[in-house]
Design a protein around this motif. Sequence first.
Motif, PDB file in Angstrom:
ATOM      1  N   GLY A 138      38.333  33.734  33.400  1.00  0.00           N
ATOM      2  CA  GLY A 138      38.408  34.642  34.539  1.00  0.00           C
ATOM      3  C   GLY A 138      39.363  34.217  35.642  1.00  0.00           C
ATOM      4  N   ASP A 139      39.974  33.043  35.526  1.00  0.00           N
ATOM      5  CA  ASP A 139      40.993  32.633  36.495  1.00  0.00           C
ATOM      6  C   ASP A 139      42.333  33.129  35.989  1.00  0.00           C
ATOM      7  OD1 ASP A 139      42.770  31.486  38.215  1.00  0.00           O
ATOM      8  OD2 ASP A 139      42.043  29.437  38.016  1.00  0.00           O
ATOM      9  N   THR A 140      42.709  34.326  36.417  1.00  0.00           N
ATOM     10  CA  THR A 140      43.962  34.937  35.948  1.00  0.00           C
ATOM     11  C   THR A 140      45.102  34.730  36.937  1.00  0.00           C
ATOM     12  OG1 THR A 140      43.384  37.059  36.962  1.00  0.00           O
ATOM     13  CG2 THR A 140      42.690  36.700  34.675  1.00  0.00           C
ATOM     14  N   PHE A 141      44.846  34.037  38.038  1.00  0.00           N
ATOM     15  CA  PHE A 141      45.890  33.798  39.031  1.00  0.00           C
ATOM     16  C   PHE A 141      46.872  32.730  38.561  1.00  0.00           C
ATOM     17  CE2 PHE A 141      42.592  35.664  41.748  1.00  0.00           C
ATOM     18  CZ  PHE A 141      43.344  36.626  42.417  1.00  0.00           C
ATOM     19  N   ARG A 142      46.367  31.754  37.813  1.00  0.00           N
ATOM     20  CA  ARG A 142      47.214  30.647  37.373  1.00  0.00           C
ATOM     21  C   ARG A 142      47.331  30.641  35.853  1.00  0.00           C
ATOM     22  NH1 ARG A 142      45.793  25.595  37.708  1.00  0.00           N
ATOM     23  NH2 ARG A 142      43.572  26.043  37.538  1.00  0.00           N
ATOM     24  N   ALA A 143      48.567  30.689  35.357  1.00  0.00           N
ATOM     25  CA  ALA A 143      48.778  30.607  33.907  1.00  0.00           C
ATOM     26  C   ALA A 143      48.218  29.301  33.381  1.00  0.00           C
ATOM     27  CB  ALA A 143      50.262  30.719  33.585  1.00  0.00           C
ATOM     28  N   ALA A 144      48.358  28.246  34.185  1.00  0.00           N
ATOM     29  CA  ALA A 144      47.877  26.926  33.768  1.00  0.00           C
ATOM     30  C   ALA A 144      46.371  26.922  33.552  1.00  0.00           C
ATOM     31  CB  ALA A 144      48.256  25.882  34.812  1.00  0.00           C
ATOM     32  N   ASP A 168      43.369  41.759  36.099  1.00  0.00           N
ATOM     33  CA  ASP A 168      42.203  41.855  36.978  1.00  0.00           C
ATOM     34  C   ASP A 168      41.128  40.893  36.470  1.00  0.00           C
ATOM     35  OD1 ASP A 168      40.063  42.527  38.552  1.00  0.00           O
ATOM     36  OD2 ASP A 168      39.930  44.610  37.900  1.00  0.00           O
ATOM     37  N   PRO A 169      40.735  39.904  37.250  1.00  0.00           N
ATOM     38  CA  PRO A 169      39.714  38.949  36.805  1.00  0.00           C
ATOM     39  C   PRO A 169      38.411  39.630  36.393  1.00  0.00           C
ATOM     40  CG  PRO A 169      40.729  38.192  38.831  1.00  0.00           C
ATOM     41  CD  PRO A 169      41.208  39.587  38.610  1.00  0.00           C
ATOM     42  N   ALA A 170      38.063  40.687  37.108  1.00  0.00           N
ATOM     43  CA  ALA A 170      36.823  41.408  36.804  1.00  0.00           C
ATOM     44  C   ALA A 170      36.872  42.023  35.407  1.00  0.00           C
ATOM     45  CB  ALA A 170      36.574  42.490  37.854  1.00  0.00           C
ATOM     46  N   ALA A 171      38.077  42.422  34.959  1.00  0.00           N
ATOM     47  CA  ALA A 171      38.227  42.996  33.615  1.00  0.00           C
ATOM     48  C   ALA A 171      37.974  41.937  32.550  1.00  0.00           C
ATOM     49  CB  ALA A 171      39.625  43.586  33.454  1.00  0.00           C
ATOM     50  N   VAL A 172      38.437  40.715  32.808  1.00  0.00           N
ATOM     51  CA  VAL A 172      38.199  39.613  31.867  1.00  0.00           C
ATOM     52  C   VAL A 172      36.709  39.300  31.802  1.00  0.00           C
ATOM     53  CG1 VAL A 172      38.725  37.208  31.307  1.00  0.00           C
ATOM     54  CG2 VAL A 172      40.469  38.643  32.371  1.00  0.00           C
ATOM     55  N   ILE A 173      36.059  39.261  32.952  1.00  0.00           N
ATOM     56  CA  ILE A 173      34.621  38.999  33.003  1.00  0.00           C
ATOM     57  C   ILE A 173      33.874  40.083  32.241  1.00  0.00           C
ATOM     58  CG2 ILE A 173      32.615  38.795  34.521  1.00  0.00           C
ATOM     59  CD1 ILE A 173      34.595  36.419  34.710  1.00  0.00           C
TER      60      ILE A 173
END
Length: 303
Positions: A138-144, A168-173
């Motif tokens: 759910g951390d989609t801000f950092r590729a790392a 969107d992190p919520a979409a991953v969750i």
Amino acid sequence: MALKDRLATPKKGFFGKLKEMLLGKAIDDELYEELEELLIQSDIGMKMTMQLVEELEKQVSRNKLKTSEAVYDQLKELLREKLISNNSSDESSGVKIKDGELNIILVVGVNGVGKTTSIGKIANQLKNKGKKVIIGAGDTFRAAAIEQIEEWGKRTGIEVVKQAQGSDPAAVIFDAVSTAKNRNFDVVILDTAGRLHNKKDLMKELEKINKIIRQQSGQEKFETLLVIDSTTGQNGLEQARVFNEIVELTGIILTKFDGTAKGGIIFPISEELKKPIKFIGVGEGIEDLKEFNVKEFVEAMFD
């Protein structure tokens, strides 16, 4: 390696200084003043320090304690009681997995505290206990962050649900919880972006994620663990206060505890938040995130 050996640094630091300062001294105002100073310097904080010293003075008077050795033992007992009041005294904390249903573990915290690493280690522990585990990146801000979670997935043989950086992190969750539910996983562990506790937009996003988890899983209550770097001291306590207001924490993971010469932060976090310490980090290895056990911890620190 025994826990007491893993915690050599904090033991020599705060806990060692405490013993050294108290033993062989006269019980007078100067002793209590020195104790106050040491407790504050060791990240216990002003509020809890004043409470502890006040309680200690009352106990010394009530029990007619005459030696500094007895005062040391009494303080040790007070600190132990603070931990026991919010943690089981005779068993390890960790996460309690319920059979026959999906167990959700949401992991939150600021950047750089060891959040993603903690997720990988917890996932590995649960898999070794025979649980079917999946991780949501759910951390989609950092590729790392996505790459790091994927690496942990490969290392442990655990499936990872992910999307591209910037999604969107919520979409991953949503996808992770749906996948776990539809394919009968025992546990889904959800990573989130590291966020500063004073950034309102990012904290708002956590509220959205919480809402999606509840809607998709049908569960109102689930594990929400805050990861705190033990070396950050009182700032860690402030982080915990704010996160708890937003997401209703169920427990704390204290990372890098083996690397702090202070270590007192464990007491106000447990006492003020009334939340259990679930795990304590004592090294870099995959097995070095330990389920917290009060009895074992107190023996390692004070014996």
